[in-house]
Write an enzyme that holds these catalytic residues in place. Structure first.
Site, PDB file in Angstrom:
ATOM      1  N   CYS A   1       0.829  -1.211   0.000  1.00 54.52           N
ATOM      2  CA  CYS A   1       0.000   0.000   0.000  1.00 54.52           C
ATOM      3  C   CYS A   1       0.862   1.260   0.000  1.00 54.52           C
ATOM      4  O   CYS A   1       2.037   1.227   0.382  1.00 54.52           O
ATOM      5  CB  CYS A   1      -0.918  -0.010   1.223  1.00 54.52           C
ATOM      6  SG  CYS A   1      -2.323   1.108   1.015  1.00 54.52           S
TER       7      CYS A   1
ATOM      8  N   ASP B   1      -6.891  -3.094  10.853  1.00 54.72           N
ATOM      9  CA  ASP B   1      -5.732  -2.217  11.036  1.00 54.72           C
ATOM     10  C   ASP B   1      -5.680  -1.747  12.484  1.00 54.72           C
ATOM     11  O   ASP B   1      -6.614  -1.950  13.263  1.00 54.72           O
ATOM     12  CB  ASP B   1      -5.851  -1.027  10.065  1.00 54.72           C
ATOM     13  CG  ASP B   1      -4.529  -0.332   9.774  1.00 54.72           C
ATOM     14  OD1 ASP B   1      -3.496  -0.690  10.368  1.00 54.72           O
ATOM     15  OD2 ASP B   1      -4.540   0.592   8.932  1.00 54.72           O
TER      16      ASP B   1
HETATM   17  O1  LIG Z   1      -0.820   5.041   4.396  1.00 53.47           O
HETATM   18  C1  LIG Z   1      -1.390   6.088   4.743  1.00 53.47           C
HETATM   19  O2  LIG Z   1      -0.789   7.165   4.802  1.00 53.47           O
HETATM   20  C2  LIG Z   1      -2.823   6.072   5.102  1.00 53.47           C
HETATM   21  C3  LIG Z   1      -3.437   7.259   5.448  1.00 53.47           C
HETATM   22  C4  LIG Z   1      -4.770   7.270   5.783  1.00 53.47           C
HETATM   23  C5  LIG Z   1      -5.501   6.127   5.782  1.00 53.47           C
HETATM   24  C6  LIG Z   1      -4.890   4.926   5.431  1.00 53.47           C
HETATM   25  C7  LIG Z   1      -3.560   4.900   5.111  1.00 53.47           C
HETATM   26  N1  LIG Z   1      -2.941   3.699   4.817  1.00 53.47           N
HETATM   27  C8  LIG Z   1      -3.710   2.513   4.876  1.00 53.47           C
HETATM   28  C9  LIG Z   1      -3.094   1.230   4.546  1.00 53.47           C
HETATM   29  O3  LIG Z   1      -3.655   0.445   3.831  1.00 53.47           O
HETATM   30  C10 LIG Z   1      -1.847   0.824   5.215  1.00 53.47           C
HETATM   31  O4  LIG Z   1      -1.248  -0.112   4.405  1.00 53.47           O
HETATM   32  C11 LIG Z   1      -2.185   0.221   6.545  1.00 53.47           C
HETATM   33  O5  LIG Z   1      -2.768   1.215   7.352  1.00 53.47           O
HETATM   34  C12 LIG Z   1      -0.946  -0.326   7.219  1.00 53.47           C
HETATM   35  O6  LIG Z   1       0.037   0.681   7.311  1.00 53.47           O
HETATM   36  P1  LIG Z   1       1.436   0.342   8.018  1.00 53.47           P
HETATM   37  O7  LIG Z   1       1.143   0.152   9.468  1.00 53.47           O
HETATM   38  O8  LIG Z   1       2.300   1.524   7.739  1.00 53.47           O
HETATM   39  O9  LIG Z   1       1.941  -0.890   7.349  1.00 53.47           O
END
Ligand SMILES: O=C(O)c1ccccc1NCC(=O)[C@H](O)[C@H](O)COP(=O)(O)O
Length: 209
Positions: A9, A128
């Site tokens: 992502c 999440d």
């Molecule tokens: O990635 C972002 O900045 C974000 C901002 C607002 C809403 C969602 C967002 N990302 C969502 C995702 O799908 C991420 O992959 C997920 O939250 C996991 O993130 P991480 O903990 O950094 O792997």
């Protein structure tokens, strides 16, 4: 155990999308949330989608977007799947008339079975980490023990995953897919190809019978 799919992502560059595809990613996520450091414009998103080889699912991520924003984005970018990552109601999600997954930010005491049933039209739920005031991309894991076995929707597990912990997460939660953003980055919005490859290899290793 079924093979576990991987979604990378927060892709903002063509080279990162191609690195994910080459490493075997099943899906890439494009963040259409202007406040995110990983946000893409429709022009960027179109270029990334156009550069991808076939059989890589393109997921558009929205946080409480208006109907107009959604429609304009969908008109401009051929996305395969929507990811609603805010407080969208089931009716709002269904109103987009596209296949979607609903992100649920998990807290102790949440009734995840009821949440899955509420989003009856969703193809799956993305679980999440809950951090107040931060809709996603926190880089923090949550207590995987909060996920009950046998949820009535395919589970996409997210939150603080990386090559170091994804096998343990898969062993405990047995998700349909895993999702990562910060754990495979060199800096916000810029992926590290070696980390992406290591993550997908760890997922594949974990999923082997
Ligand atoms: O990635 C972002 O900045 C974000 C901002 C607002 C809403 C969602 C967002 N990302 C969502 C995702 O799908 C991420 O992959 C997920 O939250 C996991 O993130 P991480 O903990 O950094 O792997």
């Amino acid at each position: 155990m079924a093979a576990v799919r991987s979604k990378i992502c927060g892709i903002t560059r063509i080279e990162d999308a191609l690195a994910a595809a080459n490493a075997g990613a099943d899906a890439i996520g494009l963040v259409f949330y202007p406040k995110s450091p990983r946000a893409v414009s429709v022009q960027q998103a179109r270029a990334i989608v156009a550069a991808l080889p076939p059989f890589v699912t393109t997921v558009g991520l929205f946080v409480n977007a208006s109907r107009r924003e959604l429609d304009e984005t969908l008109e401009a970018v051929p996305l395969d799947l929507l990811q609603f990552h805010g407080d969208e109601t089931p009716a709002q999600c269904e109103g987009a008339r596209r296949p979607y997954i609903k992100a649920l930010r998990v807290r102790p005491g949440d009734d995840l079975v009821a949440a899955c049933r509420a989003y009856a039209g969703a193809q799956g739920v993305l679980l999440d980490t809950f951090v107040a005031g931060v809709p996603g991309g926190t880089g923090q894991a949550f207590d995987w023990g909060l996920v009950p076995a046998g949820l009535p929707k395919p589970v996409v597990l997210a939150g603080g995953l990386g090559a170091h912990n994804v096998a343990a997460a898969i062993a405990q939660v047995k998700p349909w897919a895993v999702d990562v953003s910060g754990g495979v980055e060199a800096s916000k919005g810029i992926k590290d190809a070696a980390k992406v490859a290591a993550f997908i290899a760890a997922v594949r290793g974990a999923a082997a019978p």
